[in-house]
Every structure is written in C-alpha cells, then in structure tokens.
Design a protein around this motif. Structure first.
Motif, short mmCIF file in Angstrom:
data_model
loop_
_atom_site.label_atom_id
_atom_site.label_comp_id
_atom_site.label_asym_id
_atom_site.label_seq_id
_atom_site.Cartn_x
_atom_site.Cartn_y
_atom_site.Cartn_z
N LYS A 13 0.86 -1.44 -0.07
CA LYS A 13 0.34 0.37 -0.01
C LYS A 13 1.10 1.42 0.42
N GLU A 14 1.90 1.33 0.67
CA GLU A 14 2.78 2.73 0.59
C GLU A 14 3.28 2.72 0.10
N THR A 15 3.54 1.71 -1.62
CA THR A 15 4.59 2.37 -2.60
C THR A 15 3.70 2.73 -3.12
N GLU A 16 2.04 3.02 -3.30
CA GLU A 16 1.68 3.88 -4.09
C GLU A 16 1.79 5.89 -3.95
N PHE A 17 2.03 5.56 -3.14
CA PHE A 17 3.52 7.13 -2.22
C PHE A 17 4.44 7.20 -3.17
N LEU A 18 5.46 6.47 -3.99
CA LEU A 18 6.05 7.06 -4.14
C LEU A 18 6.21 7.25 -5.30
N ASN A 19 7.17 8.72 -6.63
CA ASN A 19 7.24 8.52 -7.35
C ASN A 19 7.60 7.96 -8.63
N SER A 69 25.53 -5.08 0.07
CA SER A 69 24.73 -5.78 1.36
C SER A 69 23.75 -7.26 0.76
N GLY A 70 23.26 -7.06 -0.13
CA GLY A 70 22.40 -8.32 -0.46
C GLY A 70 20.68 -7.95 -0.41
N GLN A 71 20.76 -6.49 -0.43
CA GLN A 71 19.43 -6.27 -0.27
C GLN A 71 18.76 -5.74 -1.49
N GLN A 72 17.38 -6.34 -2.14
CA GLN A 72 16.93 -6.15 -3.55
C GLN A 72 16.49 -4.43 -3.77
N LYS A 73 17.11 -4.12 -4.40
CA LYS A 73 16.52 -2.64 -4.73
C LYS A 73 15.26 -3.07 -6.21
N TYR A 74 14.08 -1.97 -5.83
CA TYR A 74 13.00 -1.83 -6.55
C TYR A 74 12.81 -0.43 -7.33
N LYS A 75 12.22 -1.15 -7.93
CA LYS A 75 12.12 0.78 -8.72
C LYS A 75 10.26 0.85 -9.36
N ILE A 76 9.51 2.29 -9.43
CA ILE A 76 8.77 2.09 -9.79
C ILE A 76 8.55 2.67 -11.13
N ASN A 77 7.92 1.83 -11.78
CA ASN A 77 7.49 2.02 -13.63
C ASN A 77 6.39 2.88 -13.78
N VAL A 78 6.24 3.23 -14.88
CA VAL A 78 5.03 4.01 -15.57
C VAL A 78 3.82 3.28 -14.79
N ARG A 79 2.97 3.85 -14.46
CA ARG A 79 1.73 3.74 -13.70
C ARG A 79 0.73 3.81 -14.53
#
Length: 79
Positions: A13-19, A69-79
């Motif tokens: 739900k919180e990812t909705e607030f990311l650009n 350090s092995g943490q997965q990174k994520y990216k917000i694409n076009v919505r």
C-alpha cells in the motif's frame, strides 16, 4: 505487532506514495523505529514475500539490482 502478511500489505500500500522512477528498498517504506520493531526473521520473510509479489503481479514495481549488502532494490515504473 501485526503478522508478516499484514506488514506485506502495508508495504504494498505504501508504494502507492512513491514517485515514478523512484528506487527503493523495502526497509525505506517504513519509518526507522517501525522497521526496527520487526524481528529479523520477519524482515527476511517480508523481503522474500515482497519480491514474490513483484515478480507475480503486473504492477508498476520492478526488481532491479541488489545492493552490496545483498538487499534487493526496486524501481517504480510507469503507472
């Protein structure tokens, strides 16, 4: 403390607030004290569940490279 599935739903739900174009780690979604209150085992499980959600959904989140350090990174694409 909510269960790991509840925490997963909060994270999604919180990812909705990311650009668009924003790169983040799952831990970035939570305030520092909230993240620290989640046990290490639940944080690891949360990371696995979040990655599984990203890989199986047709949403706007994309898994990209991992940090040193092995943490997965994520990216917000076009919505």
């Amino acid at each position: 403390m909510p269960g790991v599935n509840d925490i997963l739903n909060i994270a999604i739900k919180e990812t909705e607030f990311l650009n668009q174009g924003e790169v983040f780690l799952v831990r970035d979604i939570f305030k520092g004290y909230e993240w620290n209150r989640i046990s290490r085992s639940e944080r690891l499980l949360l990371g696995t569940l979040f990655l599984n959600y990203v890989n199986t959904s047709r949403g706007s989140i994309q898994a990209i490279e991992k940090t040193s350090s092995g943490q997965q990174k994520y990216k917000i694409n076009v919505r």
